[in-house]
Motif scaffolding. Structure first.
Motif, PDB file in Angstrom:
ATOM      1  N   ARG A  18       0.722   3.569  -6.720  1.00  0.00           N
ATOM      2  CA  ARG A  18       1.575   2.964  -7.755  1.00  0.00           C
ATOM      3  C   ARG A  18       0.871   1.782  -8.423  1.00  0.00           C
ATOM      4  NH1 ARG A  18       3.980  -1.237 -10.389  1.00  0.00           N
ATOM      5  NH2 ARG A  18       4.211  -2.319  -8.417  1.00  0.00           N
ATOM      6  N   ASP A  19       0.964   0.610  -7.830  1.00  0.00           N
ATOM      7  CA  ASP A  19       0.503  -0.567  -8.559  1.00  0.00           C
ATOM      8  C   ASP A  19      -0.989  -0.537  -8.849  1.00  0.00           C
ATOM      9  OD1 ASP A  19       0.672  -2.920  -9.895  1.00  0.00           O
ATOM     10  OD2 ASP A  19       1.189  -4.166  -8.182  1.00  0.00           O
ATOM     11  N   LYS A 180       6.617 -11.708  -5.164  1.00  0.00           N
ATOM     12  CA  LYS A 180       5.918 -10.847  -6.117  1.00  0.00           C
ATOM     13  C   LYS A 180       5.121 -11.727  -7.072  1.00  0.00           C
ATOM     14  CE  LYS A 180       7.242  -7.671  -9.857  1.00  0.00           C
ATOM     15  NZ  LYS A 180       6.125  -6.728  -9.775  1.00  0.00           N
ATOM     16  N   HIS A 209       2.975  -9.879  -2.218  1.00  0.00           N
ATOM     17  CA  HIS A 209       2.370  -8.993  -3.214  1.00  0.00           C
ATOM     18  C   HIS A 209       1.643  -9.854  -4.226  1.00  0.00           C
ATOM     19  CE1 HIS A 209       2.222  -5.491  -5.979  1.00  0.00           C
ATOM     20  NE2 HIS A 209       2.339  -6.416  -6.929  1.00  0.00           N
ATOM     21  N   HIS A 211      -2.031 -10.073  -7.067  1.00  0.00           N
ATOM     22  CA  HIS A 211      -3.085  -9.366  -7.799  1.00  0.00           C
ATOM     23  C   HIS A 211      -4.351 -10.198  -7.728  1.00  0.00           C
ATOM     24  CE1 HIS A 211      -0.660  -6.112  -9.762  1.00  0.00           C
ATOM     25  NE2 HIS A 211       0.295  -6.891  -9.261  1.00  0.00           N
ATOM     26  N   GLN A 245      -4.770  -5.047  -6.213  1.00  0.00           N
ATOM     27  CA  GLN A 245      -4.556  -5.832  -4.998  1.00  0.00           C
ATOM     28  C   GLN A 245      -5.866  -6.000  -4.195  1.00  0.00           C
ATOM     29  OE1 GLN A 245      -1.753  -3.469  -5.775  1.00  0.00           O
ATOM     30  NE2 GLN A 245      -1.005  -5.388  -6.607  1.00  0.00           N
TER      31      GLN A 245
HETATM   32 CO    CO Z   1       2.101  -5.838  -8.908  1.00  0.00          CO
END
Ligand code: CO
Length: 471
Positions: A18-19, A180, A209, A211, A245
Motif C-alpha cells: 500500500r503506502d 501518522k 508511521h 516517511h 518507509q
Molecule cells: Co504514509
C-alpha cells in the motif's frame, strides 16, 4: 529483572502493498505482481500487512482497470495467517468529501466482509467526531479499529494536546493508536518525548508511521522503540526509503539480539526483497519511479510540507507557466495554514491549503478567489480545527454564511439508497455501489470497461464452440 532485560519484541507492519508503492510509484503496483509473493510474505509473522485503502482504491479503478474489491479478496485468499490492514479517511472514507453515515457504515462492513482485519482511521483535522462513525462500525463488524493521529508541528500541538487526544481515543473504544507522520516531520529526540508522553496517557498499543522523506526516519524509529512504541511501519528494502518507509530488514537487524528483537527471519525477508528488486529496476527504467523521490528532501522539515504536496504544487505552477513563483508559494503555505486554523497537512487538507496558496500568489491578492474546499473548510464543513480561523479571511471568503459547529456528518442525510438507484444499471456485486459512491465518474468508466471485457470473453467462448473466427 532490570528494564534492559525485559523482552519487548518490536512488531512490524509491512507497507509494500500500500503506502510504499503509493509513495514511490504513484500507487501503480498491480494485483498480479502482489499475488506470487503473498504466500511467502504470509510466513514472516508481520503484525499486519497494509495492502488496501488510501489511494489504492482510486488507482485500481482509474489507472489499473482493476476491481479493488477483487484485489482484496485475492489477497485475503493468499494471506492465511497475516492480518490485513487498510487506511481509511474517516468520514471521507477513501474519497475527498464527507459522506453520510450509512455510506461509511456500509463501506466498513464490506471492507471487513471481504477480508480486512485492521482499519486505520484518520481525519485531516484530528477532529475525532469525524472518526466516531467508522470506529463504531468497525467494532460492530468485529474489526480492529486503529485511530491514526495526523502528526504535525505548530504551537498548538503541545505534549498536552497529544496526551489528551490519546486519552480521548482510548475512551472512544479504539483498539490502538497510530502516530501518522505523513511528512516525515518527527525527528528522533522529539519522537522519544512524544512516545513517552503518549504512553503515560494511554495503555493502548502505539504504532509509528513515518516517511523517510527528510532522512531521519530510522533514527526516529530507534528512539521511538527505546521510548516504548509497540509497532513500526516498514517497507521491504526495494520499496523503502525516499518518500516511503524505513526498510524492514534494517529495522529487524537493528534490534537483533536486543530486548526488542522482532524475531523475524532475515532469510525470508531477503527472498521477498529479491522478488521485488527486479520490479523496482523496471519502475526506474520506465520512469514510474523517479530517482528524485529517493533522495533526502530536507525542505520537508524547513517548510513542514509533505512530499506529495510539494510535487502537486510544482505541477500546478508548471501548468500556469509560473514555476518562478515556487518560493512565494512555499512562503504562502504556512500563512494559509494559519488562516485556516493550523490543520495538519494531509489529504484532503494538504490539497486545500496548497491550492489556495497557489491561487493567492498567482492572483496577486490573497483570497481574491477561494476554492469551494476553502469555503467549506471555513464554514466548518470539514470539522473543528485546533485553532480558530482568521476572522477577516473567513469574512472575505464566506461572508455571512452560517458556520457549522456540530459533527459535520450530522447534517448529511442518508444517501446510500439514492446512490444505489443512480448506478443500478452497472451493479454486478453489492460492492459496486460503494465504488460508485466514492468515485462516480471513474467507477462508471471502469464498469463500462469491465462489461466490454466480459463481452470479449463471451465472444471467445462462442467462437470456441462453433470453431468459427470473428469477422
Ligand atoms: Co504514509
Amino acid at each position: 529483572m532490570s528494564e534492559q532485560q525485559v523482552k519487548k519484541p518490536i512488531k512490524i507492519t509491512e507497507t509494500v502493498l500500500r503506502d510504499a508503492h503509493q509513495s514511490l510509484i504513484a500507487t501503480r503496483m498491480p494485483t498480479e505482481l502482489m499475488l506470487p509473493i503473498a504466500g511467502k510474505m504470509d510466513q514472516v509473522g508481520y503484525q499486519a500487512v497494509e495492502c488496501w485503502g488510501g489511494a489504492t482504491f482510486d488507482a485500481c479503478l482509474r489507472f489499473l482497470k482493476e476491481d479493488p474489491w477483487e484485489r482484496l479478496r485475492k489477497l485475503r485468499a493468499e494471506f492465511k495467517n497475516t492480518k490485513l490492514q487498510m487506511l481509511f479517511r474517516g468520514q471521507n472514507i477513501l474519497g475527498y468529501r464527507h459522506y453520510a453515515d450509512d455510506v461509511v457504515e456500509y463501506f466498513v462492513q464490506k471492507s471487513i466482509a471481504n477480508g480486512i482485519d485492521i482499519i486505520r482511521i484518520f481525519d485531516c483535522l484530528n477532529d475525532l467526531r469525524n472518526l466516531e462513525c467508522s470506529v463504531k462500525a468497525c467494532k460492530k463488524e468485529g474489526g480492529h479499529a486503529q485511530v491514526a493521529l495526523s502528526y504535525t508541528l505548530g504551537d498548538a500541538y503541545t505534549e498536552d494536546y497529544w496526551m489528551s487526544i490519546s486519552k480521548e481515543i482510548e475512551s472512544m473504544g479504539a483498539d490502538s493508536i497510530c502516530i501518522k507522520d505523513m511528512a516525515g516531520l518527527l525527528v528522533p529526540y522529539e519522537a522519544d518525548r512524544l512516545i513517552r508522553a503518549m504512553k503515560s496517557a494511554t495503555d493502548l498499543p502505539i504504532e509509528l508511521h513515518t516517511h523517510y522523506t527528510s532522512g531521519v526516519a530510522s533514527m526516529t524509529y530507534l528512539k521511538a522503540v527505546e521510548a516504548g512504541v509497540d509497532i513500526l511501519d516498514c517497507a521491504i528494502s526495494p520499496f523503502a526509503l525516499g518518500t516511503s518507509q524505513p526498510a524492514t530488514e534494517v529495522m529487524v537487524e537493528t534490534f537483533r539480539g536486543t530486548q526488542y528483537d522482532s524475531g523475524l527471519d532475515q532469510k525470508l525477508l531477503a527472498e521477498i526483497a529479491d522478488y521485488f528488486r527486479p520490479y523496482r529496476e523496471e519502475c526506474l527504467k520506465s520512469g514510474l519511479m523517479d530517482p528524485k523521490v529517493l533522495g533526502v528532501n530536507i525542505k520537508t522539515l524547513m517548510y513542514q510540507v509533505p512530499g506529495g504536496m510539494l510535487s502537486n504544487m510544482v505541477s500546478q505552477l508548471k501548468e500556469q507557466n509560473a514555476s518562478d513563483k515556487y518560493n512565494d508559494v512555499l512562503e504562502e503555505i504556512p500563512r494559509v495554514r494559519q488562516d485556516l486554523g493550523e490543520p495538519p497537512l494531509v489529504t484532503p487538507s494538504s490539497q486545500i491549503v496548497g491550492t489556495q496558496a497557489v491561487m493567492n500568489v498567482l492572483l496577486g491578492e490573497r483570497y481574491k478567489v477561494a476554492t469551494d474546499q476553502t469555503k467549506d473548510l471555513l464554514s466548518g464543513k470539514y470539522g473543528k480545527t485546533i485553532k480558530p480561523f482568521n476572522k477577516e479571511v473567513q469574512k472575505k471568503v464566506i461572508g455571512d454564511t452560517e458556520v457549522i459547529t456540530c459533527r459535520p456528518a450530522d447534517l448529511i442525510p442518508n444517501e446510500l439508497a439514492k446512490i444505489e438507484s443512480e448506478m443500478a444499471q452497472w451493479k454486478q456485486q453489492d460492492e459496486d455501489v460503494l465504488s460508485y459512491a466514492l468515485f462516480p465518474q471513474v467507477a462508471v468508466d471502469f464498469f463500462k470497461y469491465r462489461l466490454a471485457q466480459q463481452e470479449k470473453v463471451d465472444l471467445t467462448k462462442a467462437d470456441a464452440k462453433t470453431g468459427s473466427y470473428p469477422v
